[in-house]
Design an enzyme around this catalytic site. Sequence first.
Site, PDB file in Angstrom:
ATOM      1  N   ARG A 107      26.317  93.880  35.153  1.00  0.00           N
ATOM      2  CA  ARG A 107      27.545  93.714  34.384  1.00  0.00           C
ATOM      3  C   ARG A 107      27.183  93.081  33.050  1.00  0.00           C
ATOM      4  O   ARG A 107      26.257  92.261  32.981  1.00  0.00           O
ATOM      5  CB  ARG A 107      28.541  92.827  35.129  1.00  0.00           C
ATOM      6  CG  ARG A 107      29.134  93.487  36.363  1.00  0.00           C
ATOM      7  CD  ARG A 107      30.184  92.586  37.003  1.00  0.00           C
ATOM      8  NE  ARG A 107      30.841  93.245  38.127  1.00  0.00           N
ATOM      9  CZ  ARG A 107      31.825  92.709  38.829  1.00  0.00           C
ATOM     10  NH1 ARG A 107      32.276  91.497  38.522  1.00  0.00           N
ATOM     11  NH2 ARG A 107      32.370  93.358  39.834  1.00  0.00           N
ATOM     12  N   ASP A 221      18.976 107.061  31.379  1.00  0.00           N
ATOM     13  CA  ASP A 221      20.447 107.010  31.463  1.00  0.00           C
ATOM     14  C   ASP A 221      21.040 107.078  30.054  1.00  0.00           C
ATOM     15  O   ASP A 221      21.942 106.322  29.727  1.00  0.00           O
ATOM     16  CB  ASP A 221      20.874 105.731  32.169  1.00  0.00           C
ATOM     17  CG  ASP A 221      22.338 105.762  32.606  1.00  0.00           C
ATOM     18  OD1 ASP A 221      22.917 106.869  32.615  1.00  0.00           O
ATOM     19  OD2 ASP A 221      22.891 104.706  32.917  1.00  0.00           O
TER      20      ASP A 221
END
Length: 426
Positions: A107, A221
């Site tokens: 996060r 990614d």
Amino acid sequence: MSCLPCFGKKKDGNADGGGDEQAQAGPMTPPPAMQAPAPSYASAAPAPVAAAAPAVTPTKPPGETDANSEDALRQAIEGKAFAFRELAAATDHFTPYNLVGEGGFFRVYKGQLEKEGQTVAIKQMDKHGFQGNMEFLTEVSKLSKLHHENLIDIIGYCADGDQRLLVYEHMDGGTLEDHLYDLPPEKKPMDWTTRMKVAYGAAQGLEYLHEKANPPVVYGDFKASNVLLDASFTPKLSDFGLQQLGQSGGGNMPMTSPMMGAFGCLAPEYDRGGQVSMKSDVYCFGVVLLQLISGRRTVDTSKPVQEQNVVTWAQPMFKDQKRYHELVDPLIKREYPAKALNQVVAMASMCLQEEDCVRPMMGDVVMTLGFLIALPPDPPAPAPEPAPEPAPRKDDGSRHSGSSSSSSDDDDDHEEEDEEEEEEQS
């Protein structure tokens, strides 16, 4: 290399079975008195003694060597080691209103470092993803040495207990997605020149990771939400190298976790075998380039089924140059160079090839985009010449004037006839 530990264990087992007695008797009895009648035994005896010597007579307490290695890794990291309490204070103890993003195993929080007075982005990793500090510190040491104007810099890290955090520079401009989709009415859309500037900078960042970093780094990614922008729209890539970082946790992290959220961006070979490579990064770059051209999301369920995936939607237009203009974001309108559009669409098509072996290298992509952004804009269209007065209007006027003159002539004739009739009657 995997044989060495097993071989060592065998020797330890032999030592347990009698090797210790021989080792203890060695100093007590002279060599001639050793019972070694068989030549094979005599030739095998020195090997266990030599191999066991370092383990039998340690000079340091257990664990001290690992501690030294960890200290060496920490010193090799080009960044500050933060205490967890510092980063907790910077984010108001990781409160939800400071949460600015999240991935498969982390996060991201916006924070303010109290001592430095600097705004940063703090990435809190899943604390169950690593068995120890060594794997984490090894990967952070590699990432901290990657420096490029189109990469986010790592400012520091935290490895307190089971806490794993990375501290990055903060980008005020948000992500590329923020400037492509769901724009408020007062926000001006990105023009063609700015979009190509972003594409060129992002390509340079990937080129550095693939072809100039040592060792090379597979992004794994790459997507629009990982392209961050500053106030002048200079792009910087974030989350590079986290594919390896997420997989260094001793098997606790699933292979696909770094790729979660990249649905619609993935190369075909990843769907087939779950493997990423430099050429799969090139495919992902092609998806982002197509998003910059079209202003479309990778997957948009509000569109018809055949148009929901941006790559599937674009494939038919890739095959017909006359349809390239249909790919352009309607927000750009017609404000783009036609020649540049043709070459950018062709490059996106090459990056999105099904077979990875025919996709270009990122160095080739950088060269092409660098040439395109250096092209002068198309000259303005010439001012239209004043249109001549339409012929029908002239005909109508002449016809109107002719009819009026003929009608006046008819009136004169009628008047003359009336006068003649009056004279005759008189």
